[in-house]
Write a protein that holds these residues in place. Sequence first.
Motif, PDB file in Angstrom:
ATOM      1  N   TRP A 168       8.648   3.535  -4.342  1.00 57.42           N
ATOM      2  CA  TRP A 168       7.708   4.650  -4.385  1.00 57.42           C
ATOM      3  C   TRP A 168       8.389   6.013  -4.319  1.00 57.42           C
ATOM      4  O   TRP A 168       7.989   6.957  -5.013  1.00 57.42           O
ATOM      5  CB  TRP A 168       6.660   4.528  -3.263  1.00 57.42           C
ATOM      6  N   THR A 169       9.423   6.143  -3.509  1.00 58.39           N
ATOM      7  CA  THR A 169      10.106   7.448  -3.374  1.00 58.39           C
ATOM      8  C   THR A 169      10.594   7.948  -4.730  1.00 58.39           C
ATOM      9  O   THR A 169      10.504   9.137  -5.044  1.00 58.39           O
ATOM     10  CB  THR A 169      11.305   7.327  -2.402  1.00 58.39           C
ATOM     11  N   LEU A 222      -2.116  10.472  -5.978  1.00 58.52           N
ATOM     12  CA  LEU A 222      -0.763   9.889  -5.941  1.00 58.52           C
ATOM     13  C   LEU A 222       0.119  10.328  -7.112  1.00 58.52           C
ATOM     14  O   LEU A 222       1.301   9.995  -7.157  1.00 58.52           O
ATOM     15  CB  LEU A 222      -0.840   8.350  -5.924  1.00 58.52           C
ATOM     16  N   GLU A 271       5.044   4.414 -12.935  1.00 63.53           N
ATOM     17  CA  GLU A 271       5.214   3.710 -11.663  1.00 63.53           C
ATOM     18  C   GLU A 271       5.694   2.274 -11.825  1.00 63.53           C
ATOM     19  O   GLU A 271       5.911   1.577 -10.835  1.00 63.53           O
ATOM     20  CB  GLU A 271       3.919   3.754 -10.831  1.00 63.53           C
ATOM     21  N   GLN A 330       0.824  -1.216   0.000  1.00 67.85           N
ATOM     22  CA  GLN A 330       0.000   0.000   0.000  1.00 67.85           C
ATOM     23  C   GLN A 330       0.851   1.255   0.000  1.00 67.85           C
ATOM     24  O   GLN A 330       1.927   1.289   0.598  1.00 67.85           O
ATOM     25  CB  GLN A 330      -0.910   0.032   1.231  1.00 67.85           C
ATOM     26  N   VAL A 331       0.344   2.282  -0.668  1.00 65.43           N
ATOM     27  CA  VAL A 331       0.922   3.625  -0.593  1.00 65.43           C
ATOM     28  C   VAL A 331      -0.220   4.572  -0.250  1.00 65.43           C
ATOM     29  O   VAL A 331      -1.204   4.664  -0.999  1.00 65.43           O
ATOM     30  CB  VAL A 331       1.577   4.044  -1.933  1.00 65.43           C
ATOM     31  N   HIS A 332      -0.128   5.222   0.900  1.00 65.05           N
ATOM     32  CA  HIS A 332      -1.174   6.153   1.360  1.00 65.05           C
ATOM     33  C   HIS A 332      -2.566   5.521   1.258  1.00 65.05           C
ATOM     34  O   HIS A 332      -3.526   6.159   0.799  1.00 65.05           O
ATOM     35  CB  HIS A 332      -1.121   7.465   0.577  1.00 65.05           C
ATOM     36  N   GLU A 379       3.601  -4.687  -4.951  1.00 60.61           N
ATOM     37  CA  GLU A 379       4.693  -4.545  -3.984  1.00 60.61           C
ATOM     38  C   GLU A 379       5.956  -3.979  -4.628  1.00 60.61           C
ATOM     39  O   GLU A 379       6.674  -3.179  -4.023  1.00 60.61           O
ATOM     40  CB  GLU A 379       4.989  -5.910  -3.342  1.00 60.61           C
ATOM     41  N   GLU A 392       7.501   9.206  -6.625  1.00 64.30           N
ATOM     42  CA  GLU A 392       6.997  10.430  -5.999  1.00 64.30           C
ATOM     43  C   GLU A 392       7.867  11.645  -6.313  1.00 64.30           C
ATOM     44  O   GLU A 392       7.368  12.761  -6.476  1.00 64.30           O
ATOM     45  CB  GLU A 392       6.937  10.197  -4.483  1.00 64.30           C
ATOM     46  N   VAL A 411       5.565  -0.300  -4.648  1.00 65.69           N
ATOM     47  CA  VAL A 411       5.664   0.230  -3.281  1.00 65.69           C
ATOM     48  C   VAL A 411       7.129   0.385  -2.878  1.00 65.69           C
ATOM     49  O   VAL A 411       7.531   1.398  -2.299  1.00 65.69           O
ATOM     50  CB  VAL A 411       4.916  -0.689  -2.279  1.00 65.69           C
ATOM     51  N   LYS A 412       7.945  -0.612  -3.251  1.00 68.05           N
ATOM     52  CA  LYS A 412       9.364  -0.606  -2.864  1.00 68.05           C
ATOM     53  C   LYS A 412      10.135   0.566  -3.447  1.00 68.05           C
ATOM     54  O   LYS A 412      11.123   1.016  -2.876  1.00 68.05           O
ATOM     55  CB  LYS A 412      10.033  -1.915  -3.301  1.00 68.05           C
TER      56      LYS A 412
END
Length: 294
Positions: free
Chosen positions: A25-26, A112, A80, A11-13, A19, A29, A22-23
């Motif tokens: 995500w930075t 997002l 993403e 999950q993100v937010h 997954e 973003e 998610v790993k």
Amino acid sequence: MDKKVRGTLGQVHGIPLLECIVKQWTKVENFQASKEDLLIATYPKSGTTWLQEVVDQILNVGDAEKCKRAPTHVRMPFIEMAPTEGVPFDGVSILDTMDPPRVIKTHLPIQLVPQSFWEAGCKVIYMARNPKDTVVSYYHFSRMSMNQPEPGSWQQFLEKFMAAQLGWGSWHDHVKGYWRERHSKRILYVFFEDMKEDPLREVKRIAVFLERQLSESAIDCIVQMTKFSAMRENPMANYSTIPDTVFDRTSSDFMRKGEVGDWKNHFSAEEDAVFENQYHKLMADCPIPIRFTI
């Protein structure tokens, strides 16, 4: 029992995402968009590849050969997307090697989307597809794509869709998010069903939004080249370059039907009634003109 390792969700937010996304995500973003970049946004299985091909054809004035320069995911990277076994694509890394203007794909809900897109004032084209056809397409895609979690039965998958437990979360929130912001941001909102009904009209709408003046013959050419049958035969648009270890083509085709109303072949009368009830409740605060048939 399938022995291949399937993807899992994190999950993100509060939004479920694969997954592997998610790993990193930075990295997503912090992506820096340029004001010339164009974002193509959709909920999964809403005609994304079709819209990408239409946009690429418009930007290349219907030059079929230019549009076959590389597969879709290379021409218009999926921001993403993170590398997985058999698919070493990392959307941000590919984009970082490209000069603006770039055409970028995302399935992210509007909250997002990296902030730099809004700060730069980028144009966005959002395509919505009715949720019944969307969930059917998503189900068949999940059967085929090893990067997706195991879909289970059709009934189980439908329940997960309605509970917003699939990758990229709630369809209802997704379509409403971009709809509500379409006037405050530079968002062109298009519908899959409108494109099927009158592709000529919709290609013209998109061309106007992209500030591209095209001749009638160029527009006709684009409509022909972006028909489902034409794209299905185009190796640069049909994802046939993705290895069989990732896409199990014995389960389903990537480009399966591309129709409006195929949901009638999947939903039982009871499932349809429950789905309709939830749909009207969740969409009551945002009357988007979604059509389930044309």
